[in-house]
Motif scaffolding. Structure first.
Motif, mmCIF file in Angstrom:
data_model
loop_
_atom_site.group_PDB
_atom_site.id
_atom_site.type_symbol
_atom_site.label_atom_id
_atom_site.label_comp_id
_atom_site.label_asym_id
_atom_site.label_seq_id
_atom_site.Cartn_x
_atom_site.Cartn_y
_atom_site.Cartn_z
ATOM 1 N N LYS B 21 0.971 -0.915 -0.176
ATOM 2 C CA LYS B 21 0.041 -0.147 -0.031
ATOM 3 C C LYS B 21 1.184 1.092 -0.155
ATOM 4 O O LYS B 21 0.253 2.334 -0.752
ATOM 5 N N ALA B 35 -3.351 0.292 -8.080
ATOM 6 C CA ALA B 35 -3.533 -0.568 -7.561
ATOM 7 C C ALA B 35 -3.157 -1.744 -6.827
ATOM 8 O O ALA B 35 -2.065 -1.871 -6.611
ATOM 9 N N SER B 36 -3.784 -2.075 -5.483
ATOM 10 C CA SER B 36 -2.515 -2.574 -4.969
ATOM 11 C C SER B 36 -3.452 -3.428 -3.896
ATOM 12 O O SER B 36 -4.836 -3.045 -3.137
ATOM 13 N N PHE B 37 -3.366 -4.900 -3.717
ATOM 14 C CA PHE B 37 -4.359 -5.297 -3.047
ATOM 15 C C PHE B 37 -3.758 -6.842 -1.751
ATOM 16 O O PHE B 37 -2.091 -7.345 -3.002
ATOM 17 N N PRO B 38 -3.844 -7.112 -0.434
ATOM 18 C CA PRO B 38 -3.381 -8.722 -0.531
ATOM 19 C C PRO B 38 -3.968 -10.041 -1.072
ATOM 20 O O PRO B 38 -4.816 -9.997 -1.318
ATOM 21 N N MET B 39 -3.156 -11.199 -1.224
ATOM 22 C CA MET B 39 -4.187 -12.126 -0.930
ATOM 23 C C MET B 39 -3.630 -13.210 -0.380
ATOM 24 O O MET B 39 -2.258 -13.971 -0.179
ATOM 25 N N TYR B 40 -4.445 -13.290 0.909
ATOM 26 C CA TYR B 40 -4.066 -15.118 1.955
ATOM 27 C C TYR B 40 -5.608 -15.522 2.607
ATOM 28 O O TYR B 40 -6.420 -14.753 2.190
ATOM 29 N N GLY B 41 -5.251 -16.109 3.197
ATOM 30 C CA GLY B 41 -6.356 -16.745 3.798
ATOM 31 C C GLY B 41 -6.409 -16.534 5.457
ATOM 32 O O GLY B 41 -6.804 -15.504 5.225
ATOM 33 N N PHE B 42 -6.545 -17.420 6.038
ATOM 34 C CA PHE B 42 -6.500 -16.900 7.346
ATOM 35 C C PHE B 42 -5.473 -16.319 8.377
ATOM 36 O O PHE B 42 -4.608 -16.477 7.794
ATOM 37 N N GLU B 43 -5.820 -15.204 8.148
ATOM 38 C CA GLU B 43 -4.545 -13.685 8.943
ATOM 39 C C GLU B 43 -4.104 -14.192 10.189
ATOM 40 O O GLU B 43 -5.015 -15.153 11.583
ATOM 41 N N LYS B 63 -8.274 -6.511 -11.559
ATOM 42 C CA LYS B 63 -8.508 -6.805 -10.161
ATOM 43 C C LYS B 63 -8.277 -8.316 -10.396
ATOM 44 O O LYS B 63 -8.685 -8.896 -9.173
ATOM 45 N N THR B 64 -7.332 -7.902 -11.166
ATOM 46 C CA THR B 64 -6.202 -9.846 -10.831
ATOM 47 C C THR B 64 -5.002 -9.918 -10.390
ATOM 48 O O THR B 64 -4.863 -8.232 -9.911
ATOM 49 N N GLN B 65 -5.218 -10.711 -9.710
ATOM 50 C CA GLN B 65 -3.468 -10.814 -8.762
ATOM 51 C C GLN B 65 -2.470 -11.425 -9.857
ATOM 52 O O GLN B 65 -3.514 -10.533 -11.348
ATOM 53 N N TYR B 67 0.614 -12.402 -11.962
ATOM 54 C CA TYR B 67 1.195 -14.139 -12.859
ATOM 55 C C TYR B 67 2.421 -13.216 -12.856
ATOM 56 O O TYR B 67 3.520 -14.257 -13.387
#
Lengths: 396, 186
Positions: B21, B35-43, B63-65, B67
């Motif tokens: 960010k 544009a910035s975002f994280p990708m994770y499951g359970f914190e 709005k994609t990850q 690659y």
């Protein structure tokens, strides 16, 4: 009174954008319970309140069912009320949502889309939104951080309109939008006041007042029930034109327009169309541009209004097209297709029989990539040429 | 300059998400779309986390990850062991690495440049905790020249205040000044 908010541009997440929007609309009562991927929204609102920036009654509760009952009661007493949730939280307030809608309490709620219980996925997906389809709430869907802010402001304007008086959900994708940071124009508080001022010129909506004997939602047996349901349904139908009008009002006030019930992109001369909603629409727009450069006459229709379903506007967009695809981030059990697809297919009498294709993608945080959308458009195109096609495709 | 895509690899609690960010803010200060975002499951603290940052001259629609990144930032050196770390790295790619050890061999054929700094040690000295993220943002600015140190520092003030801001300004500035750049010819 809130602390003054000046106009600014900030790089903020979708959750923060929703929190700013809710604050700018000066809610009297906020009650919400944190849940991933919505927590940041509630934390931000609580911080605004604790810092003295947001002047409201902030009711902390032990769960979402109570949160919904608090905002419902507050709204019935005449308050402007806001809550936010996601997934498990949404279904935990399911019974209370029927009350809020049945009492015609114009609550505004943000729902950050996430997969519901069953297979424990703390992940994006629109199944939660689909599962409360028939509670009588209006449902809107945003597609980027700016629209999250703008649509939340518009939701208050819509919910409290004298002709509507219905609770409204603003949906946006968990993770892909809730955690996405983009540059967002945050309007000044007096600009939002000006936009919502029209509500003050309308007749005052009925409210429960201490000392005055009134009933609301307690009984409605037989014809009384039918009458209230009919009135609710009629108000729901009025939402469609109102959403278009509010989009126009908003464009005049803030210079941003989204097309009202649906946003069309390069549909006018399109031979084939992809219909979708939410964050996938941004990616789809980029792919439509690329396919156009390759000579394909493809357009995009983005649903912004999910309930009521924009039947007439969609029919206008889709009439005369050679093939139509619908991309869903959820599934319709019992129909073996996506839920938005199911509904688009239901307007076949309005648009005529053409190949229709259902694409299911993006469940549980699966990425709806440009490649996926490219292959969907290729499939729609070959169906339009008369080649055989699968009606339902799961990606990846 | 055309748009760039950055993929960050860290562990929960190290500030990889915040770094993504802060980078977005720095590029936005220079007038870029971001544009910035994280990708994770359970914190959970210590779990591997991936975050993404895009910047471009034109609006960012997807709005994609990410690659096929132009740059990888590795906040935790143990993540170098992930076999998929360099997947998709573009030819001429850059790595910003928190490590006290230089590479003896080129870790990926597509990798052209490494900006390496022992950001954990710098953070322990400047902040007193293992939060190496802002040091690595400074290292990125120096290694790539994509963004100025001034914009990076200004970006930090959107997220931090008081003594934490001051400490992180020192952290980022040291990253900018002390990063060691290693290059390979293509």
């Amino acid at each position: 009174m809130n602390a003054p908010i000046a106009k600014s541009t900030k790089v903020i997440t979708g959750n923060a954008a929703a929190a700013y929007a809710a604050m700018l609309c000066r809610p009297d009562v906020v009650s919400a319970y944190p849940i991933t991927p919505q927590s940041e929204l509630v934390e931000q609102l609580a911080k605004f309140h604790a810092d003295g920036v947001l002047d409201c009654e902030y009711v902390t509760v032990e769960g979402e069912n109570s949160a919904q009952n608090v905002v419902c009661g507050a709204s019935m007493a005449g308050a402007r009320a806001f809550t936010a949730t996601s997934s498990y939280g949404l279904v935990y307030m399911y019974d209370a949502m029927f009350n809020t809608a049945g009492y015609r309490a114009p609550v505004v709620m943000v729902n950050v889309n996430r997969e519901p219980p069953g297979i424990h996925a703390v992940c994006s997906g629109q199944q939660d939104m689909i599962s409360v389809r028939d509670t009588g709430w209006v449902q809107l869907i945003a597609s980027n951080c700016q629209e999250i802010l703008d649509l939340t402001i518009q939701a208050f304007r819509l919910a409290e309109d004298y002709d509507i008086q219905l609770p409204v959900i603003v949906n946006y994708d968990g993770y892909y939008l809730s955690f996405l940071a983009e540059a967002v124009n945050i309007p000044a508080d007096n600009e939002v006041d000006g936009f919502l001022k029209v509500l003050e010129t309308q007749p005052e909506r009925p409210k429960l007042t201490p000392g005055q004997a009134q009933g609301c939602g307690s009984h409605g047996i037989g014809l009384g029930y039918v009458e209230l349901r009919r009135k609710h349904m009629d108000a729901m139908e009025r939402v469609k034109a109102k959403v278009d009008d509010i989009d126009t009002e908003f464009a005049k006030a803030f210079g941003r327009s989204y097309g009202g019930q649906v946003e069309e992109y390069k549909t006018e001369d399109a031979e084939i169309v992809l219909v979708t909603s939410g964050s996938a629409a941004g990616t789809a727009r980029a792919v439509v541009d690329a396919k156009r450069e390759a000579g394909m006459k493809v357009g995009l229709v983005r649903l912004r209004l999910y309930r009521p379903f924009p039947v007439q506007r969609l029919a206008e967009c889709l009439k005369g097209k050679k093939a139509i695809g619908v991309l869903d981030r959820s599934i319709a059990f019992g129909w073996n297709c996506g839920p938005l697809y199911q509904e688009v297919k239901a307007i076949t009498p309005e648009i005529g029989i053409v190949p229709m294709l259902s694409f299911i993608d993006g469940l549980a945080n699966m990425d709806i990539t440009k490649e996926h959308i490219g292959s969907m458009i290729d499939n729609i195109q070959s169906a339009a040429r008369g080649e055989s096609y699968e009606e339902v495709t799961w990606l990846p | 300059m055309t748009g760039k895509e950055i993929r960050l690899h860290g562990r929960g609690g190290q500030g990889a998400v915040m770094a993504a960010k802060m980078l977005a803010s720095a590029f936005a200060i220079e007038g870029k779309s971001v544009a910035s975002f994280p990708m994770y499951g359970f914190e959970r603290r210590g779990m591997p986390v991936v975050a993404f940052t895009r910047f471009d001259e034109k609006p960012i629609l997807e709005k994609t990850q990410i690659y096929t990144p132009d740059l990888l930032m590795v906040v935790d050196p143990t993540l170098l062991a992930i076999s998929t770390l360099f997947d998709g790295l573009k030819t001429g790619g850059v790595l910003i690495l928190n490590s006290n050890k230089p590479f003896t061999t080129r870790p990926s054929a597509n990798l052209a440049k490494v900006g390496r700094i022992d950001a954990t040690s710098v953070a322990m000295e400047e902040i007193g905790r293992d939060i190496p993220n802002t040091c690595l943002i400074g290292a990125l600015a120096a290694t790539t020249g994509w963004v100025s140190l001034e914009s990076v520092l200004k970006g930090l003030s959107e997220y931090l205040e008081g003594s934490m801001l001051e400490k992180n300004i020192r952290n980022a500035t040291r990253g900018y000044k002390e990063v060691e750049v290693q290059s390979w010819d293509s």
